[in-house]
Every structure is written in C-alpha cells, then in structure tokens.
Design an enzyme around this catalytic site. Structure first.
Site, PDB file in Angstrom:
ATOM      1  N   SER A 133       1.092  -0.940   0.031  1.00 12.91           N
ATOM      2  CA  SER A 133       0.111  -0.166  -0.003  1.00 12.91           C
ATOM      3  C   SER A 133       0.863   1.277   0.056  1.00 12.91           C
ATOM      4  O   SER A 133       2.036   1.157   0.405  1.00 12.91           O
ATOM      5  CB  SER A 133      -1.019   0.131   1.216  1.00 12.91           C
ATOM      6  OG  SER A 133      -1.270   1.485   1.522  1.00 12.91           O
ATOM      7  N   TYR A 184      -0.993  -1.342  10.073  1.00 14.06           N
ATOM      8  CA  TYR A 184      -1.352  -1.459   8.805  1.00 14.06           C
ATOM      9  C   TYR A 184       0.126  -0.991   8.152  1.00 14.06           C
ATOM     10  O   TYR A 184       0.541  -1.566   7.249  1.00 14.06           O
ATOM     11  CB  TYR A 184      -2.482  -0.756   8.311  1.00 14.06           C
ATOM     12  CG  TYR A 184      -2.709  -0.862   6.950  1.00 14.06           C
ATOM     13  CD1 TYR A 184      -3.578  -2.150   6.535  1.00 14.06           C
ATOM     14  CD2 TYR A 184      -2.455   0.064   5.801  1.00 14.06           C
ATOM     15  CE1 TYR A 184      -3.905  -2.215   5.022  1.00 14.06           C
ATOM     16  CE2 TYR A 184      -2.670  -0.198   4.325  1.00 14.06           C
ATOM     17  CZ  TYR A 184      -3.541  -1.334   4.092  1.00 14.06           C
ATOM     18  OH  TYR A 184      -4.196  -1.482   2.837  1.00 14.06           O
TER      19      TYR A 184
HETATM   20  P1  NAD Z   1     -11.188  -6.264   0.743  1.00 14.82           P
HETATM   21  O1  NAD Z   1     -11.620  -5.893   2.158  1.00 14.82           O
HETATM   22  O2  NAD Z   1     -12.260  -5.946  -0.157  1.00 14.82           O
HETATM   23  O3  NAD Z   1     -10.399  -7.466   0.512  1.00 14.82           O
HETATM   24  C1  NAD Z   1      -9.478  -8.055   1.371  1.00 14.82           C
HETATM   25  C2  NAD Z   1      -9.718  -9.541   1.355  1.00 14.82           C
HETATM   26  O4  NAD Z   1      -9.007 -10.219   2.081  1.00 14.82           O
HETATM   27  C3  NAD Z   1     -11.152  -9.726   1.903  1.00 14.82           C
HETATM   28  O5  NAD Z   1     -11.938 -10.623   1.327  1.00 14.82           O
HETATM   29  C4  NAD Z   1     -10.957 -10.555   3.097  1.00 14.82           C
HETATM   30  O6  NAD Z   1     -11.672 -11.310   3.751  1.00 14.82           O
HETATM   31  C5  NAD Z   1      -9.622 -11.202   2.739  1.00 14.82           C
HETATM   32  N1  NAD Z   1      -8.820 -11.457   4.034  1.00 14.82           N
HETATM   33  C6  NAD Z   1      -8.800 -11.057   5.230  1.00 14.82           C
HETATM   34  N2  NAD Z   1      -7.990 -11.572   6.062  1.00 14.82           N
HETATM   35  C7  NAD Z   1      -7.866 -12.992   5.468  1.00 14.82           C
HETATM   36  C8  NAD Z   1      -7.163 -14.222   5.893  1.00 14.82           C
HETATM   37  N3  NAD Z   1      -6.744 -14.465   7.198  1.00 14.82           N
HETATM   38  N4  NAD Z   1      -7.227 -15.281   5.117  1.00 14.82           N
HETATM   39  C9  NAD Z   1      -7.797 -14.920   3.775  1.00 14.82           C
HETATM   40  N5  NAD Z   1      -8.419 -14.034   3.365  1.00 14.82           N
HETATM   41  C10 NAD Z   1      -8.549 -12.935   4.087  1.00 14.82           C
HETATM   42  O7  NAD Z   1     -10.316  -5.010   0.417  1.00 14.82           O
HETATM   43  P2  NAD Z   1      -9.288  -4.694  -0.937  1.00 14.82           P
HETATM   44  O8  NAD Z   1      -9.375  -3.129  -1.035  1.00 14.82           O
HETATM   45  O9  NAD Z   1      -9.825  -5.481  -2.022  1.00 14.82           O
HETATM   46  O10 NAD Z   1      -8.011  -5.166  -0.437  1.00 14.82           O
HETATM   47  C11 NAD Z   1      -6.871  -5.944  -1.117  1.00 14.82           C
HETATM   48  C12 NAD Z   1      -5.552  -5.870  -0.872  1.00 14.82           C
HETATM   49  O11 NAD Z   1      -5.227  -4.325  -1.203  1.00 14.82           O
HETATM   50  C13 NAD Z   1      -5.314  -5.790   0.634  1.00 14.82           C
HETATM   51  O12 NAD Z   1      -4.341  -6.342   1.097  1.00 14.82           O
HETATM   52  C14 NAD Z   1      -5.606  -4.284   1.071  1.00 14.82           C
HETATM   53  O13 NAD Z   1      -4.682  -3.980   2.258  1.00 14.82           O
HETATM   54  C15 NAD Z   1      -4.659  -3.613  -0.246  1.00 14.82           C
HETATM   55  N6  NAD Z   1      -4.753  -2.270  -0.575  1.00 14.82           N
HETATM   56  C16 NAD Z   1      -6.110  -1.837  -0.619  1.00 14.82           C
HETATM   57  C17 NAD Z   1      -6.225  -0.508  -0.839  1.00 14.82           C
HETATM   58  C18 NAD Z   1      -7.388   0.335  -0.927  1.00 14.82           C
HETATM   59  O14 NAD Z   1      -7.526   1.450  -1.026  1.00 14.82           O
HETATM   60  N7  NAD Z   1      -8.707  -0.601  -1.196  1.00 14.82           N
HETATM   61  C19 NAD Z   1      -5.237   0.102  -0.967  1.00 14.82           C
HETATM   62  C20 NAD Z   1      -3.767  -0.255  -0.903  1.00 14.82           C
HETATM   63  C21 NAD Z   1      -3.653  -1.610  -0.803  1.00 14.82           C
END
Ligand code: NAD
Length: 235
Positions: free
Chosen positions: A130, A143
């Site tokens: 991120s 985080y």
């Molecule tokens: P999201 O919450 O929709 O997806 C995250 C997924 O990870 C969820 O489906 C959740 O159930 C799953 N998860 C969590 N813990 C888990 C575990 N122990 N085992 C298996 N699955 C697990 O959010 P997103 O935005 O799609 O995030 C995806 C990735 O991108 C994450 O790593 C997040 O930190 C990263 N990210 C997101 C953003 C943003 O702005 N949305 C920005 C930078 C990075």
C-alpha cells in the site's frame, strides 16, 4: 496466458477484479477466501475459477489448499485487513492479527508455492502492499508496519529467488474504491480526490491490470520493485 494463478482474499475487491481479468486472459484461477463462501461461489460461476477456503494465517489450511490445487505459477498475496485508531489504543490482539494476516499469511503462501516454482525455474510472486507502507499513515501504524514489511520481504526474496527464475514484486496501491474504504465519508473521499493529481481514486480494475502486466511478459525483467498505482497521490 496459460498459467495457474492463486489469489488470496479474492472473493471481492481488488482480488476479485484480478480473478476476473486473469480468467478472461485464459488463466486457471484459484480464488482463496476465508469467510465469504457465497461471494466466492458466485465469482467462480462467473469466471470458471476454482475456490478454496483457507485462512492464510493458518499454515495447515494454506498447505492443504496448495496440496489440493497443485502447482501455482503466479501467486498474488492480496488478503488484507485494515485497522484505524490511535497507536496508544492498539491492542496486542489487533497488532498480531494485522501482522499475521499480512506478513505471516504471505510467508505461508510463498513457502507453499515455492517447490513448484523452483522446480520449473519460473514463477511470479506479487505482494499487495500500500502507499501507506511507503509513506506511513497516521492512525494506521499496524497497517503501515505490515505493508512496509511486505516491501522488505519482496526485496529480499527477489534477490534470493532471482537465480531460480522467480520474479517477486510489490504492488502498492493508493486509495481504491473497495469495501475496505466503505467507512470513508463523502467529504474524505472528495478531499482525497482533490489531493490526487489525476483527480480520481482508483478502481480495483486499475490494480488488476498492473498485476496482469507484471505476471505476463511485461514483467519478464522486473523483480524486487514496488510499483504504485495511485494517480500521482504519492510521487
Ligand atoms: P477487501 O477488504 O475487499 O479485500 C480483502 C480480502 O482479504 C477480503 O475478502 C478478506 O476477507 C480477505 N482476508 C482478510 N483476512 C484474510 C485471511 N486471514 N485469510 C484469507 N483472506 C483474508 O479490500 P481490498 O481493497 O480489495 O484489499 C485487497 C488488498 O489491497 C489488501 O491487502 C489491502 O490492504 C490492499 N490495499 C487496498 C487499498 C484500498 O484502498 N482499497 C489500497 C492499498 C492496498
């Protein structure tokens, strides 16, 4: 692309967008999910992907998933959680949950994926970090720590696994429109957009397209890098 790709936490958000795109490109897609069985099944029906339930924090569940799905050519460590609050209020359980999900989860999945990748002297590992792992975010110390840790893991493994033909990279998105940001108020989103040179927050598809590029021929000479789709928010 005739490859097998396993995406963790892929029932929704960025992971689901990647599952759709890789399936469209002809990959055999494995969707890992932890709780959202119905969403994962719906996505599997739509894309022809396989689904596996596993909590990435649990080594035995991860090992069982990799044994069941055979060799994985492309691993996307996407599972993640977010936590907001003052560092002083962060509980030990919250701290460990963050590090276990992000770092221990990636460690488990990479170790399980490696024997096949090393054997075929080829593989792609893409870790979703991120912008906050690069710059740090106030009230998101756990985080930011976990996402910075993934960058360190990526760089070290790129050096260690390069001679085995395995490319390891980090994708560090800016603010992306997913459930993870559903708590943000309209005002906060508007001010984030205003601070972004491209004037918009990102979509899960923006990130998925970068992942596809890095997993394909575009990524042939790229390893150990942190690439940040963020609209210019962090330069
Ligand atoms: P999201 O919450 O929709 O997806 C995250 C997924 O990870 C969820 O489906 C959740 O159930 C799953 N998860 C969590 N813990 C888990 C575990 N122990 N085992 C298996 N699955 C697990 O959010 P997103 O935005 O799609 O995030 C995806 C990735 O991108 C994450 O790593 C997040 O930190 C990263 N990210 C997101 C953003 C943003 O702005 N949305 C920005 C930078 C990075």
């Amino acid at each position: 692309m005739n490859k097998t790709v396993l995406i963790t936490g892929a029932s929704r958000g960025i992971g689901a967008a990647a599952a759709r795109l890789f399936a469209k490109e002809g990959c055999h897609v494995i969707i890992n999910y932890r709780k959202s069985k119905a969403e994962a099944e719906k996505l599997a029906a739509e894309t022809g992907a396989e689904i596996f339930c596993a909590d990435v924090r649990d080594r035995s569940q991860v090992d069982a998933m990799f044994s069941a799905c055979g060799g994985v050519d492309i691993l996307i460590n996407n599972a993640g959680i977010s936590r907001f609050g003052l560092f002083s209020d962060l509980t030990s359980a919250e701290w460990h949950e963050m590090l276990d999900t992000t770092l221990t989860g990636a460690y488990h999945c990479i170790q399980a994926a490696l024997p096949h990748m090393i054997h075929q002297k080829d593989g792609r590992i893409l870790n979703i970090s991120s912008i906050w792992g690069i710059t740090g975010a106030s009230c998101e110390a756990a985080y930011s720590t976990a996402k910075a840790g993934l960058i360190g893991m990526t760089r070290a493994l790129a050096k260690e696994l390069g001679p085995s033909g395995i490319r390891v990279n980090c994708v560090a998105p800016g603010v992306i429109d997913t459930d993870m940001n559903a708590h943000l108020t309209k005002e906060t989103l508007a001010s984030l957009q205003e601070e972004t040179p491209l004037g918009t927050i990102g979509t899960p598809e923006d990130v998925a397209r970068l992942l596809l590029f890095l997993a394909g021929r575009g990524g042939d000479f790229i390893t150990g890098q942190v690439i940040s789709p963020n609209g210019g928010f962090v330069i």
